[in-house]
Scaffold this active site. Structure first.
Site, PDB file in Angstrom:
ATOM      1  CD  GLU A   1      -2.076  -2.295  10.987  1.00  0.00           C
ATOM      2  OE1 GLU A   1      -1.154  -1.936  10.245  1.00  0.00           O
ATOM      3  OE2 GLU A   1      -1.904  -2.991  12.006  1.00  0.00           O
TER       4      GLU A   1
ATOM      5  CE  LYS B   1       2.661  -1.922   4.165  1.00  0.00           C
ATOM      6  NZ  LYS B   1       2.961  -2.337   5.547  1.00  0.00           N
TER       7      LYS B   1
ATOM      8  CB  CYS C   1       2.446 -14.958  11.028  1.00  0.00           C
ATOM      9  SG  CYS C   1       1.052 -13.842  11.048  1.00  0.00           S
TER      10      CYS C   1
ATOM     11  CG  ASP D   1      -3.608  -6.073  12.831  1.00  0.00           C
ATOM     12  OD1 ASP D   1      -2.859  -6.328  13.790  1.00  0.00           O
ATOM     13  OD2 ASP D   1      -3.480  -5.041  12.140  1.00  0.00           O
TER      14      ASP D   1
ATOM     15  CD1 TRP E   1       1.812  -3.780  10.705  1.00  0.00           C
ATOM     16  CD2 TRP E   1       2.132  -5.933  10.235  1.00  0.00           C
ATOM     17  NE1 TRP E   1       1.032  -4.528  11.573  1.00  0.00           N
ATOM     18  CE2 TRP E   1       1.208  -5.850  11.301  1.00  0.00           C
ATOM     19  CE3 TRP E   1       2.494  -7.208   9.764  1.00  0.00           C
ATOM     20  CZ2 TRP E   1       0.639  -6.982  11.893  1.00  0.00           C
ATOM     21  CZ3 TRP E   1       1.920  -8.321  10.360  1.00  0.00           C
ATOM     22  CH2 TRP E   1       1.004  -8.197  11.413  1.00  0.00           C
TER      23      TRP E   1
ATOM     24  CE1 TYR F   1      -3.991  -9.731   9.060  1.00  0.00           C
ATOM     25  CE2 TYR F   1      -3.652 -10.628   6.866  1.00  0.00           C
ATOM     26  CZ  TYR F   1      -3.360 -10.620   8.215  1.00  0.00           C
ATOM     27  OH  TYR F   1      -2.444 -11.507   8.712  1.00  0.00           O
TER      28      TYR F   1
ATOM     29  NE  ARG G   1      -0.593  -0.133   4.966  1.00  0.00           N
ATOM     30  CZ  ARG G   1      -0.628   0.520   6.106  1.00  0.00           C
ATOM     31  NH1 ARG G   1      -1.064   1.754   6.160  1.00  0.00           N
ATOM     32  NH2 ARG G   1      -0.218  -0.046   7.228  1.00  0.00           N
TER      33      ARG G   1
HETATM   34  C1  BEZ Z   1      -0.141  -3.421   6.540  1.00  0.00           C
HETATM   35  O1  BEZ Z   1      -0.430  -3.105   5.409  1.00  0.00           O
HETATM   36  O2  BEZ Z   1       0.700  -2.765   7.142  1.00  0.00           O
HETATM   37  C2  BEZ Z   1      -0.829  -4.576   7.202  1.00  0.00           C
HETATM   38  C3  BEZ Z   1      -1.570  -5.467   6.460  1.00  0.00           C
HETATM   39  C4  BEZ Z   1      -2.192  -6.548   7.084  1.00  0.00           C
HETATM   40  C5  BEZ Z   1      -2.075  -6.722   8.451  1.00  0.00           C
HETATM   41  C6  BEZ Z   1      -1.334  -5.828   9.183  1.00  0.00           C
HETATM   42  C7  BEZ Z   1      -0.697  -4.756   8.563  1.00  0.00           C
END
Ligand code: BEZ
Length: 391
Positions: A105, A364, A327, A281, A361, A263, A57
């Protein structure tokens, strides 16, 4: 036993940030000796939302992190060109729920304000749009959200194997199955103590996920991080939806048992098995010395996710077949910050020779954080403003 080699840089942790750092540092510092150590084997994944993919994202509520995702985006594209393969599949990032609820988040409403400020296009959606387009049912009538079409999913194995190949080609050395028991920085460098070897380097990066805390404690560096074990459930689809579905995140007010955040990943574009993955989450029951990780999904969390699927996702078959896994998520206790990445100068004796990347997280940010760590290891001012990451 002492290794006779004096390394320029040792990287502890061959996860995404460690591999990316190894590649960037090796590329930018010809003839330097770089060693990457990991207690497991390549592609071991204990941290993150597990499975084959991670959420990609651009949008963040916090502008200083948002700016960094835009920079990371350029570097992902560069990495894809370099590797000549697609690593991000831009299937979209759908956020929906109570737009006013603040979570770790971020918040939907603030994120829309931030996307406006950053000129990032998105489509605002009502609850009816979300149900009609993406097949959800029974959502709270007050729910709303948006789809950001540049978001999507990152190919985890593709990314890790690409970075491993690039780092190896650039000259980095790898040693796996090397549990590290201590890191001892001093004025001239750092000693890294593994089970049967001692290594010595001028600079060390610690990027070893949940293991970082135990390595930092003897140095009196305590980062305010907690590790949680989260459940992820794979299930079959009963219907194929017509459009390619996006990654989605449901922002909901907390309930008494948990943070009520879910999610989901649709069957990913490169897989053949067609499973959806639905995750919780929930930042509950942090892992402590007394209560360690079980590496088994918490049955109550699995039931909560199945219940979400039964109520809102009629295109899934939660009761026909599912498999659950867990996880680990290492997250800052302060919900207003997302990551820790900094040089340890002034934090312990010899801290100027130590760089630490921990928490959040972060998948990314793989190419960007690798470049930032490489800059810090080379005693260079990072090319980006990292004040939101420093500790
Ligand atoms: C994130 O985009 O940071 C994220 C996605 C799924 C679960 C937790 C965080």
């Amino acid at each position: 036993m002492h290794s006779s080699v004096q390394w320029d840089v040792i990287i502890v942790g061959a996860g995404p940030i460690g591999l990316s750092t190894a590649w960037h540092y090796a590329k930018e510092n010809n003839h330097h000796k770089i060693l990457v150590l990991d207690q497991y084997s390549l592609l071991t994944q204990l941290v993150g939302t597990s499975g084959e993919e991670r959420h990609w994202r651009l949008q963040y509520s916090e502008l200083e992190i948002f700016r960094l995702t835009l920079e990371a985006d350029k570097l992902w594209r560069e990495l894809e060109r370099q590797a000549d393969r697609k690593l991000i599949h831009r299937i979209g990032s759908l956020w929906f729920g109570d737009a006013d609820v603040w979570t770790n988040e971020g918040q939907i409403r603030q994120t829309m304000v931030s996307m406006d400020a950053m000129d990032l296009p998105y489509e605002r959606l009502t609850m009816q749009d979300i149900e009609r387009r993406y097949g959800f049912v029974g959502l709270d009538p007050n729910y709303e959200g948006f789809i950001q079409h540049d978001g999507g999913v990152i190919d985890v194995k593709g990314t890790l194997s690409t970075l491993y190949s690039l780092a190896s080609e650039a000259g980095a050395t790898f040693r796996f199955q090397q549990p590290i028991s201590a890191i001892e920085p001093d004025d001239n460098g750092v000693t890294v103590i593994a089970s049967d070897q001692q290594y010595r380097a001028r600079k060390v990066l610690i990027a070893s996920g949940p293991g970082s805390k135990a390595l930092l404690a003897p140095l009196n560096i305590e980062l305010a991080l907690s590790t949680f074990e989260m459940a992820c459930i794979s299930m079959l689809r009963s219907q194929r939806l017509e459009a390619r579905d996006p990654f989605w995140f449901a922002f909901q007010p907390p309930v008494s048992s948990d943070s009520n955040l879910f999610y989901g990943f649709p069957p990913n574009p490169w897989s053949v098995n067609g499973f959806d993955r639905l995750g919780t989450d929930f930042e509950v029951d942090p892992i402590t010395e007394e209560h360690g990780a079980s590496y088994c999904a918490n049955p109550q969390h699995v039931e909560r996710a199945l219940e979400f699927a039964r109520r809102h996702m009629p295109f899934l078959e939660p009761d026909r077949q599912h498999s659950a896994s867990s996880c680990l998520a290492v997250l800052p206790n302060d919900s207003s910050r997302q990551f820790y990445l900094d040089n340890a100068k002034g934090r312990c004796h010899g801290g100027e020779n130590l760089v630490i990347s921990a928490g959040g997280w972060a998948f990314k940010f793989t190419p960007l954080m690798g470049k930032i760590c490489a800059d810090l290891l080379a005693d260079r001012q990072p090319r980006w403003d990292i004040s939101a990451l420093r500790f």
